[in-house]
Enzyme design. Structure first.
Site, PDB file in Angstrom:
ATOM      1  CB  CYS A  36      -0.956   0.005   1.175  1.00  0.00           C
ATOM      2  SG  CYS A  36      -1.920  -1.504   1.262  1.00  0.00           S
ATOM      3  CG  HIS A  67      -2.892   3.297   2.477  1.00  0.00           C
ATOM      4  ND1 HIS A  67      -3.650   3.104   1.334  1.00  0.00           N
ATOM      5  CD2 HIS A  67      -2.940   2.123   3.164  1.00  0.00           C
ATOM      6  CE1 HIS A  67      -4.130   1.872   1.339  1.00  0.00           C
ATOM      7  NE2 HIS A  67      -3.711   1.259   2.427  1.00  0.00           N
ATOM      8  CG  ASN A  85      -7.072  -0.466   1.847  1.00  0.00           C
ATOM      9  OD1 ASN A  85      -6.346  -0.176   0.894  1.00  0.00           O
ATOM     10  ND2 ASN A  85      -6.615  -0.988   2.964  1.00  0.00           N
TER      11      ASN A  85
HETATM   12  N1  ACO Z   1     -18.359  -7.133  10.728  1.00  0.00           N
HETATM   13  C1  ACO Z   1     -18.652  -7.378  11.999  1.00  0.00           C
HETATM   14  N2  ACO Z   1     -17.742  -7.811  12.901  1.00  0.00           N
HETATM   15  C2  ACO Z   1     -16.479  -7.982  12.452  1.00  0.00           C
HETATM   16  C3  ACO Z   1     -16.118  -7.735  11.111  1.00  0.00           C
HETATM   17  C4  ACO Z   1     -17.111  -7.303  10.241  1.00  0.00           C
HETATM   18  N3  ACO Z   1     -16.869  -7.031   8.957  1.00  0.00           N
HETATM   19  N4  ACO Z   1     -14.814  -8.016  10.972  1.00  0.00           N
HETATM   20  C5  ACO Z   1     -14.360  -8.395  12.161  1.00  0.00           C
HETATM   21  N5  ACO Z   1     -15.376  -8.397  13.045  1.00  0.00           N
HETATM   22  C6  ACO Z   1     -15.335  -8.742  14.460  1.00  0.00           C
HETATM   23  C7  ACO Z   1     -14.231  -9.720  14.758  1.00  0.00           C
HETATM   24  O1  ACO Z   1     -14.659 -11.036  14.585  1.00  0.00           O
HETATM   25  C8  ACO Z   1     -13.938  -9.399  16.196  1.00  0.00           C
HETATM   26  O2  ACO Z   1     -14.951 -10.009  16.995  1.00  0.00           O
HETATM   27  P1  ACO Z   1     -14.585 -10.613  18.450  1.00  0.00           P
HETATM   28  O3  ACO Z   1     -14.116  -9.448  19.262  1.00  0.00           O
HETATM   29  O4  ACO Z   1     -15.869 -11.205  18.886  1.00  0.00           O
HETATM   30  O5  ACO Z   1     -13.483 -11.599  18.182  1.00  0.00           O
HETATM   31  C9  ACO Z   1     -14.149  -7.911  16.231  1.00  0.00           C
HETATM   32  O6  ACO Z   1     -15.023  -7.552  15.193  1.00  0.00           O
HETATM   33  C10 ACO Z   1     -12.838  -7.188  15.952  1.00  0.00           C
HETATM   34  O7  ACO Z   1     -12.889  -6.110  16.693  1.00  0.00           O
HETATM   35  P2  ACO Z   1     -11.605  -5.200  16.773  1.00  0.00           P
HETATM   36  O8  ACO Z   1     -10.357  -6.009  16.617  1.00  0.00           O
HETATM   37  O9  ACO Z   1     -11.726  -4.370  17.990  1.00  0.00           O
HETATM   38  O10 ACO Z   1     -11.777  -4.356  15.477  1.00  0.00           O
HETATM   39  P3  ACO Z   1     -10.987  -3.069  15.164  1.00  0.00           P
HETATM   40  O11 ACO Z   1     -11.579  -1.926  15.891  1.00  0.00           O
HETATM   41  O12 ACO Z   1      -9.512  -3.267  15.297  1.00  0.00           O
HETATM   42  O13 ACO Z   1     -11.285  -2.891  13.627  1.00  0.00           O
HETATM   43  C11 ACO Z   1     -10.176  -3.240  11.549  1.00  0.00           C
HETATM   44  C12 ACO Z   1     -10.865  -3.886  12.736  1.00  0.00           C
HETATM   45  C13 ACO Z   1     -11.184  -2.374  10.823  1.00  0.00           C
HETATM   46  C14 ACO Z   1      -9.642  -4.314  10.641  1.00  0.00           C
HETATM   47  C15 ACO Z   1      -9.022  -2.348  12.063  1.00  0.00           C
HETATM   48  O14 ACO Z   1      -8.199  -3.075  12.956  1.00  0.00           O
HETATM   49  C16 ACO Z   1      -8.172  -1.834  10.959  1.00  0.00           C
HETATM   50  O15 ACO Z   1      -8.609  -1.059  10.132  1.00  0.00           O
HETATM   51  N6  ACO Z   1      -6.913  -2.191  10.960  1.00  0.00           N
HETATM   52  C17 ACO Z   1      -5.986  -1.704   9.965  1.00  0.00           C
HETATM   53  C18 ACO Z   1      -6.243  -2.392   8.702  1.00  0.00           C
HETATM   54  C19 ACO Z   1      -5.441  -1.719   7.659  1.00  0.00           C
HETATM   55  O16 ACO Z   1      -5.092  -0.566   7.745  1.00  0.00           O
HETATM   56  N7  ACO Z   1      -5.107  -2.414   6.663  1.00  0.00           N
HETATM   57  C20 ACO Z   1      -4.324  -1.771   5.669  1.00  0.00           C
HETATM   58  C21 ACO Z   1      -3.420  -2.676   5.119  1.00  0.00           C
HETATM   59  S1  ACO Z   1      -4.184  -3.814   4.069  1.00  0.00           S
HETATM   60  C22 ACO Z   1      -4.132  -3.031   2.633  1.00  0.00           C
HETATM   61  O17 ACO Z   1      -4.065  -1.838   2.632  1.00  0.00           O
HETATM   62  C23 ACO Z   1      -4.277  -3.792   1.363  1.00  0.00           C
END
Ligand code: ACO
Length: 328
Positions: free
Chosen positions: A115, A253, A283
């Site tokens: 990315c 990004h 993204n």
């Molecule tokens: N819908 C509902 N629930 C979900 C979903 C969804 N789509 N996806 C995950 N969950 C659940 C999980 O199962 C987990 O449940 P649990 O607590 O019962 O196990 C919970 O939600 C996860 O909660 P958190 O970890 O607190 O979620 P968070 O606030 O961290 O958000 C996210 C997750 C959006 C992925 C965030 O961590 C994030 O954006 N991270 C960075 C990702 C990123 O920047 N990627 C960029 C690189 S990849 C690329 O660019 C190609």
């Protein structure tokens, strides 16, 4: 040494818009969860082979020619950044060269810095020009993440999207690329990767169940992005002997609105100086920054030949981070 400048900006997105509501019919998720956790409301997804990475990049190149008046045969080099090439080889850049008829482009190659790819590609493009050996260079970022997405994995499929953007770099009178900062940490491969091309031949059996899907530990990626992107921007500003107040816009990004909000706070910069458009594009990996730049040009937020300073900064698998300070 010659100076490079950005002569034109463009972007191109697939036709199909996929809403959060539509995704909630595919996996167990809700519009509310996606919006509050990521800021994304909808995304563009390729729905035909013509919208593969080379096809999207080709449309960007054609738009750059239209905006600049430059002709395909004037192009000296094509750099495409992508994690989702059409083919393992030839490069996506070679396919674009064929599509646009850039018959005089000597160097045509792909860069994969995930990315952060556009920022890496810009650095390469700037050096091609400053070497004095290339006068007109296309830096194109094109991603079809939907083909590297596990559509049953709700933790990634609600975030990833398709699109392309890019710039035409030409020789300029003034120094426009003021500073750059890059960092990679190969120890963190497990927190974000896109599958594994296993050794597979008559002497080595590959695992039967592997898939080339993007997998990530979201929280760890979030923490890395916030920490390393802000550090990189601070190093950049220091190298340029500038201040964050000299920067008109930060174009980073577009992975997650919360990362951007937290980064703005950490750097002591007002939120509205960080451009945000992931709510409509999702993204799009390395394409997200040039798509944002092209949007900003269309909206009149930034303009060429003004001298306004912008910071571009990306982070991604590797883990890679790259930032640049550019005077438009
Ligand atoms: N819908 C509902 N629930 C979900 C979903 C969804 N789509 N996806 C995950 N969950 C659940 C999980 O199962 C987990 O449940 P649990 O607590 O019962 O196990 C919970 O939600 C996860 O909660 P958190 O970890 O607190 O979620 P968070 O606030 O961290 O958000 C996210 C997750 C959006 C992925 C965030 O961590 C994030 O954006 N991270 C960075 C990702 C990123 O920047 N990627 C960029 C690189 S990849 C690329 O660019 C190609």
């Amino acid at each position: 040494m010659k100076n490079a400048k950005i002569a034109a900006f463009a972007s191109h997105s697939p036709e199909k818009v996929v809403s959060n509501e539509e995704l909630s019919r595919l996996v167990d998720t809700t519009d509310e969860w996606i919006q509050t956790r990521s800021g994304i409301r909808s995304r563009r997804i390729s729905s035909s082979e013509s919208e593969n990475s080379s096809g999207l990049a080709t449309q960007v190149a054609l738009a750059l020619f239209e905006k600049s008046g430059v002709k395909p045969e004037e192009i000296d080099a094509i750099v495409v950044t992508t994690v989702t090439p059409d083919m393992n080889t030839p490069s996506t850049a070679a396919l674009v060269q064929r599509n646009i008829g850039a018959v005089n482009a000597g160097m045509c190659f792909d860069v994969n810095a995930a990315c952060a790819g556009f920022v890496y590609g810009m650095s390469v493009g700037e050096k091609l020009i400053s070497s004095g050996k290339h006068k007109k260079v296309l830096v194109l970022s094109a991603e079809v993440l939907s083909k590297a997405t596990d559509w049953l994995d709700r933790s990634t499929c609600v975030l990833l999207a398709d699109g392309a953007g890019g710039v035409l770099l030409t020789e300029g009178d003034e120094k426009s690329f003021l500073a750059e900062d890059f960092k990679s940490d190969g120890n963190k491969i497990d927190i974000l990767h896109g599958g594994n091309f296993h050794v597979s031949n008559p002497w080595c059996e590959a695992p039967q169940d592997f898939k080339l899907y993007i997998r990530m530990k979201g929280r760890e990626v979030f923490d890395f992005a916030l920490k390393e992107m802000t550090k990189s921007i601070n190093r950049l500003i220091e190298e340029a002997k500038a201040s964050v107040n000299d920067v008109k816009y930060f174009v980073v990004h577009q992975a997650n609105a919360r990362i951007i909000q937290a980064a703005a706070k950490k750097l002591g910069v007002a939120q509205d100086r960080f451009y945000v458009n992931m709510h409509e594009y999702g993204n799009t990996s390395s394409a997200s920054i040039p798509i944002a730049l092209s949007d900003m040009i269309k909206k009149g937020l930034i303009k060429s030949e003004t001298g306004d300073k912008i910071v571009i900064s990306g982070f991604g698998a590797g883990m890679t981070v790259g930032s640049m300070l550019i005077a438009l």
